[in-house]
Enzyme design. Structure first.
Site, short mmCIF file in Angstrom:
data_model
loop_
_atom_site.label_atom_id
_atom_site.label_comp_id
_atom_site.label_asym_id
_atom_site.label_seq_id
_atom_site.Cartn_x
_atom_site.Cartn_y
_atom_site.Cartn_z
N ASN A 8 -17.80 7.92 9.13
CA ASN A 8 -17.25 7.11 8.05
C ASN A 8 -16.47 8.06 7.13
OD1 ASN A 8 -16.75 5.55 5.80
ND2 ASN A 8 -18.91 5.34 5.21
N LYS A 10 -14.68 7.26 4.62
CA LYS A 10 -14.58 6.77 3.24
C LYS A 10 -13.14 6.92 2.75
CE LYS A 10 -19.42 7.91 2.74
NZ LYS A 10 -20.54 8.27 1.89
N HIS A 91 -21.86 -1.24 3.40
CA HIS A 91 -22.20 0.12 3.00
C HIS A 91 -22.65 0.10 1.54
CE1 HIS A 91 -21.81 4.33 1.93
NE2 HIS A 91 -21.87 4.59 3.22
N GLU A 93 -21.97 1.89 -0.85
CA GLU A 93 -20.88 2.08 -1.83
C GLU A 93 -20.13 0.78 -2.06
OE1 GLU A 93 -19.14 5.47 0.10
OE2 GLU A 93 -20.94 6.63 -0.40
N GLU A 161 -29.46 3.48 5.87
CA GLU A 161 -28.92 4.53 5.02
C GLU A 161 -29.60 4.49 3.65
OE1 GLU A 161 -24.83 5.91 6.45
OE2 GLU A 161 -24.53 4.34 4.97
N GLY A 167 -24.65 11.63 0.81
CA GLY A 167 -23.86 12.63 0.10
C GLY A 167 -24.67 13.57 -0.76
N SER A 206 -26.60 12.21 4.85
CA SER A 206 -26.69 13.67 4.95
C SER A 206 -27.01 14.16 6.36
CB SER A 206 -27.69 14.24 3.93
OG SER A 206 -27.24 13.96 2.61
P1 PGA Z 1 -23.06 11.38 4.15
O1 PGA Z 1 -22.65 9.81 4.08
O2 PGA Z 1 -23.23 11.71 5.61
O3 PGA Z 1 -21.91 12.09 3.52
O4 PGA Z 1 -24.35 11.51 3.41
C1 PGA Z 1 -23.24 8.89 4.95
C2 PGA Z 1 -22.64 7.53 4.74
O5 PGA Z 1 -22.35 7.15 3.61
O6 PGA Z 1 -22.45 6.78 5.73
#
Ligand code: PGA
Length: 255
Positions: A8, A10, A91, A93, A161, A167, A206
């Site tokens: 992803n 983003k 997601h 976000e 997740e 992140g 992560s």
């Molecule tokens: P990350 O994000 O691997 O940077 O923690 C995962 C995600 O949001 O799908």
């Protein structure tokens, strides 16, 4: 069903980032899993070209209507028309910054499945919810309300997740991941029937080359949804190569 390693991007990636897609495509035949990259919409069609058919390209969101007066939105049919094979939905976000409800996620997922896209439906608890011991309640409610009833292992993947792991460099312990994936397996089978035994459940938050082998070796982990570490082909491929470790340890996880 093969392990799926999905990236992803983003809101990252200019034209130059297509080189990363080309690098992943060049190695895609050498890894023992399916690969999917979800770049921003501006790169989607060019990423499909750069992938040369060796890995799948997907979107990061879509609207539930096929077309209409929805400024700034993109429909599932449009993603499919641009060559996307999959779409990430719900997601955290999107849920957090765009106020997306599980009902909206379900409507989007239904539209995407009808457009022939594979849906990656994301669920996960916040840090406060985990501290309060509510992670199963939260994830259970998200699953019930976000998954369209017609979801099958072919058109749907669940991504667990935990919001606090995204992140942040933090991950749940292997035991916590295994426990939650076991719970999600029970829930998808209860909601969708026994065919959902074969539905892939990805872990996200992560994931990086250093922890991928351990996470991917856990029971009921059918792949990973990778954010930051998917932006560089080398790191993304290193995670995909960790799938080999799982096959060596346990035999193919084809269900
Ligand atoms: P990350 O994000 O691997 O940077 O923690 C995962 C995600 O949001 O799908």
């Amino acid at each position: 069903m093969r392990v799926l390693i999905a990236g992803n991007w983003k809101m990252h990636g200019m034209s130059q980032a297509l080189d990363e897609v080309r690098k992943v495509a060049a190695e895609a035949d050498r890894v023992a899993c399916e690969l999917l990259l979800c770049p921003p919409a501006t790169l989607l069609e060019r990423a499909v070209g750069a992938s040369a058919g060796r890995l799948a390209i997907g979107g990061q969101d879509c609207h539930w209507e096929r077309s209409g007066a929805f400024t700034g939105d993109i429909s599932a049919a449009m993603l499919a028309d641009a060559g996307a094979r999959a779409v990430i939905l719900g997601h955290s976000e999107r849920r957090q910054y765009h106020g997306e409800s599980s009902a909206q996620v379900q409507a989007k997922a239904k539209a995407a499945q009808e457009a022939g896209l594979m849906t990656i439906v994301c669920v996960g608890e916040s840090e406060a919810e985990r501290r309060a011991g509510e992670e199963r309640t939260v994830v259970g409610e998200q699953l019930v309300a976000s998954l369209p009833p017609q979801s099958t292992p072919d058109n749907c993947v669940v991504a667990y997740e935990p919001v606090w792991a995204i992140g942040s460099g933090l991950t749940p312990t292997p035991a916590e991941i295994a426990a939650m994936h076991g719970f999600i397996r029970e829930e998808v089978c209860r909601l969708l029937g026994s065919a959902a035994r074969a539905m892939r459940i990805l872990y996200g938050g992560s994931v990086k080359p250093a922890n991928a082998a351990e996470i991917l070796s856990l029971a009921e982990v059918g792949g990973a949804l990778v954010g930051g570490a998917s932006l560089k082909a080398d790191e993304f491929l290193a995670i995909a190569r960790a799938v080999r470790a799982k096959i060596n340890l346990e035999g193919p996880i084809v269900r």
